[in-house]
Structure formats: C-alpha cells, structure tokens
Design an enzyme around this catalytic site. Structure first.
Site, PDB file in Angstrom:
ATOM      1  N   LEU A   1       5.001  58.030   1.405  1.00 29.28           N
ATOM      2  CA  LEU A   1       3.852  58.842   1.042  1.00 29.28           C
ATOM      3  C   LEU A   1       2.897  58.763   2.227  1.00 29.28           C
ATOM      4  CD1 LEU A   1       3.165  57.725  -2.653  1.00 29.28           C
ATOM      5  CD2 LEU A   1       4.302  59.816  -1.888  1.00 29.28           C
ATOM      6  N   ASP A   2       2.248  59.876   2.567  1.00 33.83           N
ATOM      7  CA  ASP A   2       1.362  59.811   3.719  1.00 33.83           C
ATOM      8  C   ASP A   2       0.128  58.960   3.414  1.00 33.83           C
ATOM      9  OD1 ASP A   2      -0.679  61.487   2.563  1.00 33.83           O
ATOM     10  OD2 ASP A   2       0.493  63.240   3.087  1.00 33.83           O
ATOM     11  N   ARG A   3      -0.650  58.689   4.424  1.00 32.09           N
ATOM     12  CA  ARG A   3      -1.749  57.721   4.320  1.00 32.09           C
ATOM     13  C   ARG A   3      -2.703  58.026   3.167  1.00 32.09           C
ATOM     14  NH1 ARG A   3      -5.975  57.706   9.118  1.00 32.09           N
ATOM     15  NH2 ARG A   3      -6.402  59.684   8.061  1.00 32.09           N
TER      16      ARG A   3
END
Length: 243
Positions: free
Chosen positions: A113-115
């Site tokens: 999952l991105d930041r």
C-alpha cells in the site's frame, strides 16, 4: 543470524521457489534478490532463479548468510496507518511497516500500500503464501473505501466503471458503489500500482482518504489503526477462496 530453509530430503527445487518457501521473501522478490547477485550456491554467485538446488548437498547463502533448516511460518493482518512505507529496505529515516512489529527480522509485506493509503495489509514470512495472494492468476478481489472532496454523482461512478490506463494497460474495477456523500467503495483485481488513485483522477475526483477494507474474504472490520493480529488457517483460506 542464520536464515532457515525447508529441507525435503534429496529433492531438488528451483532456487527462487526454495528461497520463497524458506520465507526469505515472496517468490517474485526472491527472483529480484537472485538477479541482484545476492545469492551464492556453493560459494558461487548465482543469478538464475531456475537453478536446481538440493538442500542435502548444496550450501546456500543470501547476503553472505547461510540458509539452513525450516522456520516457523507466521501470518498477520495489519491496519496500516498513514506515513509508513511497505519495504524492507529503509529509505533514510522514514518509517516502514515492519517498525510496527517487535520481531520483524524475517517478515515482509504481501504486496504494497502506498505511504498515504491505510487499511488491510498482510505481513508474513511465508513466500509461497505471499506469491499465491499477489499472483494475478489468483484473481483475488481487493476492496477499498474512498473519501473524496467532491460529492459522488452518477457521472463519477460511470467514469470510474469505465476504467483507466495503468502501466500501459486499460484496467476496469470489478465494481463501484456510492456509500454516502463524498464516499464510495471500489473493488479491483489487477492490483496495479496506484490503480485506485489513477481511476479516481480520471473521474476528476480528489482523494482525501484511501483505505483497503478487504482482501478476498478477509475483512478489516474493527482492527484499530496501527494494530495487527495473527491470521488463523480459516482466515488464510478465505483470502484465497472467497471472492
């Protein structure tokens, strides 16, 4: 520190598959480790993932660390908080997901999952399990709850359903449903990087919050942000079988 690996008597296995079974990383990540020249077989750097290895006869090192007997497999679901990166290689002083686990030496995330995205994330040391979950052939649905600045109208839903070009491929969501004002749920199978954000951008929607709430049949439910729990065998089965 000694890495561990599954010994199967005199049976030979492909190097990448054996390393994944040992929990070094997912099979795809193990291939990258091999390509990078970080693996030695009997003292020689081996960059071919298909190399047959036999754990009764061969000595395998990853980053100069000897790989030996089998380790205990562990499986967790995490409610990922914002600001954490899904990587084992820390970029500077930025926080990574594994900081949330007290004993994270051998763990890795299943996909990413991105930041700024929160929600359901799987963490394990079982490369075979990780490969089953992330491989496109598994067709596992991931569901996201999306909060936007705009009210969700019919034309937004139509554009979202049409899909978007991601990584030079046109992808469409499995379903899109308005939940309430400024919120919709979207289900995808492709798992492309930033897929949901790109779909929303094409529909001219500005995302405020993006949360993954389901993988296969496993639901985030009431797990608090930043907390994790152990997955049961039933949990793991429902990820792979319930769509």
């Amino acid at each position: 520190m000694v890495y561990s690996i599954l010994s199967s008597h005199m049976e030979s296995k492909r190097l990448s598959k054996a390393l994944a079974a040992a929990g070094i990383a997912s099979r795809r990540a193990c291939e990258e480790i091999i390509f990078a020249g970080r693996v030695k077989v009997n003292g020689q750097v081996t960059k071919v993932p298909q190399t047959p290895v036999n754990w009764q006869m061969d000595r395998i090192h990853v980053d100069e660390v000897l790989v030996t007997s089998e380790q205990k497999k562990v499986y967790y679901m995490l409610n990922k908080p914002p600001g954490y990166l899904c990587t084992n290689a820390r970029p500077g002083k930025k926080p990574i997901v594994l900081d949330l686990f007290p004993d994270s030496e051998r763990l890795f995330t299943v996909g990413r999952l991105d930041r700024d995205t929160t929600g359901l994330l799987l963490v394990t040391n079982d490369g075979h399990f990780a490969n089953e979950v992330i491989h496109p052939s598994s067709n596992i649905i991931k569901e996201y709850l999306v909060k936007t600045l705009q009210e969700i109208e019919g034309h937004h839903l139509e554009t979202l359903a049409e899909g978007a070009r991601v990584d030079n491929k046109w992808v469409k969501p499995v379903s899109v449903t308005k939940v309430r004002r400024g919120n919709f749920k979207i289900c995808v199978k492709e798992g492309k990087k930033h897929e949901v954000r790109i779909l929303a951008e094409r529909a001219k929607l500005k995302i405020v919050e993006l949360t993954r709430i389901r993988i296969g049949g496993l639901v985030l439910a009431q797990l608090p942000l930043g907390e994790y729990r152990t997955l049961s065998a039933q949990d793991r089965d429902c990820i792979l079988t319930a769509q």
